[in-house]
Design an enzyme around this catalytic site. Structure first.
Site, PDB file in Angstrom:
ATOM      1  N   LYS A 268      49.458 -52.240  14.114  1.00  0.00           N
ATOM      2  CA  LYS A 268      49.084 -51.802  15.465  1.00  0.00           C
ATOM      3  C   LYS A 268      49.416 -52.908  16.468  1.00  0.00           C
ATOM      4  CE  LYS A 268      44.985 -50.694  18.328  1.00  0.00           C
ATOM      5  NZ  LYS A 268      43.528 -50.441  18.361  1.00  0.00           N
ATOM      6  N   ASP A 273      44.211 -53.827  25.259  1.00  0.00           N
ATOM      7  CA  ASP A 273      43.528 -52.535  25.207  1.00  0.00           C
ATOM      8  C   ASP A 273      42.388 -52.513  26.213  1.00  0.00           C
ATOM      9  OD1 ASP A 273      42.407 -50.121  24.632  1.00  0.00           O
ATOM     10  OD2 ASP A 273      41.595 -50.719  22.664  1.00  0.00           O
ATOM     11  N   LYS A 280      37.034 -49.580  29.023  1.00  0.00           N
ATOM     12  CA  LYS A 280      36.039 -50.379  28.299  1.00  0.00           C
ATOM     13  C   LYS A 280      35.132 -51.107  29.287  1.00  0.00           C
ATOM     14  CE  LYS A 280      38.663 -51.489  24.104  1.00  0.00           C
ATOM     15  NZ  LYS A 280      37.745 -50.816  23.175  1.00  0.00           N
ATOM     16  N   ASP A 350      40.494 -44.385  24.722  1.00  0.00           N
ATOM     17  CA  ASP A 350      40.287 -45.679  24.071  1.00  0.00           C
ATOM     18  C   ASP A 350      40.513 -45.595  22.551  1.00  0.00           C
ATOM     19  OD1 ASP A 350      39.745 -48.341  23.921  1.00  0.00           O
ATOM     20  OD2 ASP A 350      37.562 -48.154  24.153  1.00  0.00           O
ATOM     21  N   ARG A 354      45.072 -45.137  16.784  1.00  0.00           N
ATOM     22  CA  ARG A 354      45.440 -44.077  15.825  1.00  0.00           C
ATOM     23  C   ARG A 354      46.581 -43.229  16.351  1.00  0.00           C
ATOM     24  NH1 ARG A 354      39.413 -41.780  15.903  1.00  0.00           N
ATOM     25  NH2 ARG A 354      39.068 -44.000  16.310  1.00  0.00           N
TER      26      ARG A 354
END
Ligand code: BES
Ligand code: MN
Ligand code: ZN
Length: 496
Positions: A268, A273, A280, A350, A354
């Site tokens: 990944k 992020d 977040k 978020d 995946r």
């Protein structure tokens, strides 16, 4: 740093500091008795005063005595002899290395005989000690421009002392292994520690190209147009909120038979992020620069594998994106069509890891891999489940999981298996698409893996959730604060 191995008597070795390891309560070995005599009884006095007993990671530094060639001696505790292993050697060596580094002592000689451990060989012992020293004294100082002279220096001269020439020869192999492995770990740590403004997806791509040139690897980088033409819809969905364009990085190492199918390592690579529109909270958001630690582990492993000339074929696949909120970002409720053709309802932006891994796993099939292992800082839930002491492993093949768990025990990067029963997949059912990207509160690490499993059904696959192990908050033994480089030593041990 220069590391030499030689046959020499530790007590006769001229050095700024002699380093010896001591098991708990074992201060009366013949070496330590000789040392005590050379020091004029200083070791015995310190022991009787309760200042040193060889407890795990305990240290005692004494200054030269009448009959000692070394200027100083540093004793470092190995803890209880019963149940000790290579991890204790790495920890003791790392402790000694940082102790000396903090005191700006950059030359040392290690009495390897004192680092004997059950089940070892000269090679493996020297490897563990060298790993501890190199990994423990790693520093990420490149942005500390002022008062650089106050920073801990790197070690300059390390001598590893053995009892005879045959041991020295074997030990040299261990040192060479450790140097290659630690270069891979240091690369991974550097990449993780690098701030998000520097490491855009293209930075990772350029790093891969440089690596390929240096280590003789194959390298292909797909840019945004190619990724779009191929149909990486899930990955593009994550990338569309950032002005930094995505890259799909492929690195190939061919150390095995020409026709042997490769082991694919998928990492990944979210260079930052922020969470996207599902933003977040501000607290600790800075740590999300580490959300490409899986990618870093893949690059570090490929570098070290080529330095070690491992007889395997490897392909490293890194989807690199930045997850940002913006006017062009994906919204909760959006539906993406992944490379596999499967549609995904994105209910939380978020849960982006995946999404990019789904496409990367689908892409991995093109290499006809024998095994696929993905590494990802995938879920906060993993930290709730296992804390910072273990990486979660889940997969669709018992044997692969077992091999990985065993490798983790050997190298000190421990794994713990979580179940991946079919029942969990029910949490991912969508009313409007083939699958949704979140499975609710229960078993967050498992439902994330269950999501990935849908894209990994065609091959033998394991998933490593390194959310709790990729970043070290305080610093311990041979893991300084910051990126840990987790995964590199694990994968190399597994591949070996
Ligand atoms: N990168 C994070 C997971 C993470 C959290 C890694 C803390 C390291 C430390 C991941 O992309 C994420 O945000 N996961 C969400 C998933 C949730 C929305 C289903 C999480 O864990 O909260
Ligand atoms: Mn996220
Ligand atoms: Zn993430």
């Amino acid at each position: 740093m220069d590391i030499k191995v030689k046959k020499a008597d530790p007590l006769k070795q001229k050095t700024p500091c002699l380093v010896l390891a001591v098991y708990e309560g074992k201060l009366a070995t013949s070496l330590l008795k000789d040392l005590d005599r050379a020091l004029g009884g200083a070791l015995g006095r310190a022991g009787r005063a309760g200042e040193f007993a060889g407890k795990h990671r305990q240290t005692l530094m004494l200054h030269g005595g009448p009959a000692l060639a070394a200027e100083r001696v540093l004793l470092v505790g190995l803890g209880k002899e019963k149940g000790s292993g290579f991890e204790h050697l790495r920890q003791a060596a790392g402790t000694a290395g940082t102790f000396l580094q903090e005191r700006k002592i950059t030359g040392l000689s290690v009495g390897l005989e004192s680092f004997a451990v059950r089940g070892d060989s000269p090679e493996r012992r020297a490897q563990a000690v060298t790993e501890g020293l190199l990994l423990g004294t790693y520093r990420f100082d490149r942005y500390r421009k002022e008062k650089a002279e106050e920073l801990p220096p790197s070690l300059k001269q390390i001598n590893l002392l053995t009892g005879d020439q045959a041991q020295a020869r074997e030990s040299r192999k261990g040192v060479e292994n450790a140097q290659a492995i630690c270069r891979g770990v240091a690369l991974a740590r550097d990449l993780v520690n690098e701030p998000g403004n520097v490491k855009a997806p293209e930075y990772l791509a350029q790093c891969a190209r440089d690596l390929a040139r240096e280590a003789g690897l194959g390298c292909t980088v797909l840019g945004p147009r190619e990724v779009e033409e191929e149909g990486f819809g899930a990955m593009l969905g994550v990338a569309q909120g950032s002005v930094r364009e995505p890259r799909l990085i492929v690195l190939e190492y061919r150390g095995g038979n020409g026709d042997a199918s490769p082991i694919a390592l998928v990492g990944k690579g979210v260079t930052f992020d922020a969470g996207g529109i599902s933003l977040k909270p501000a607290e600790k958001m800075d740590e999300m620069k580490m959300d490409m630690a899986g990618a870093a582990a893949v690059l570090g492993t490929l570098l070290a594998a080529s330095l070690l000339k491992l007889p395997v074929n490897l392909v490293g696949i890194v989807p690199a994106v930045e997850n940002m909120p913006s006017g062009s970002a994906i919204r909760p409720g959006d539906i993406l069509t992944s490379l596999s053709g499967r549609t995904i309802e994105v209910l939380n932006t978020d849960a982006e890891g995946r999404l990019i891994l789904a496409d990367a796993l689908t892409y991995a099939k093109r290499f006809n891999p024998r095994v696929v292992i993905d590494l990802a800082t995938l879920t906060g839930a993993c930290i709730i489940a296992l804390g910072h002491h273990a990486t979660a492993v889940l997969g669709n093949h018992k044997g692969l999981v077992r091999q990985l768990v065993r490798a983790g025990g050997e190298c000190g990067e421990r794994l713990w298996e979580l179940p991946l029963w079919d029942d969990y997949a029910a949490q991912l059912k969508s009313e409007v698409a083939d699958v949704k990207n979140i499975g609710g509160r229960p078993a967050g690490t498992i439902t994330a893996a269950a999501f990935l499993q849908k894209f990994a059904s065609d091959f033998t696959w394991a998933h490593l959730d390194i959310a709790g192990t990729a970043w070290e908050e305080k610093g311990r033994a041979y893991i300084p604060r910051g990126g840990t480089g987790v995964g590199v030593r694990l994968l190399l041990e597994y591949l070996k």
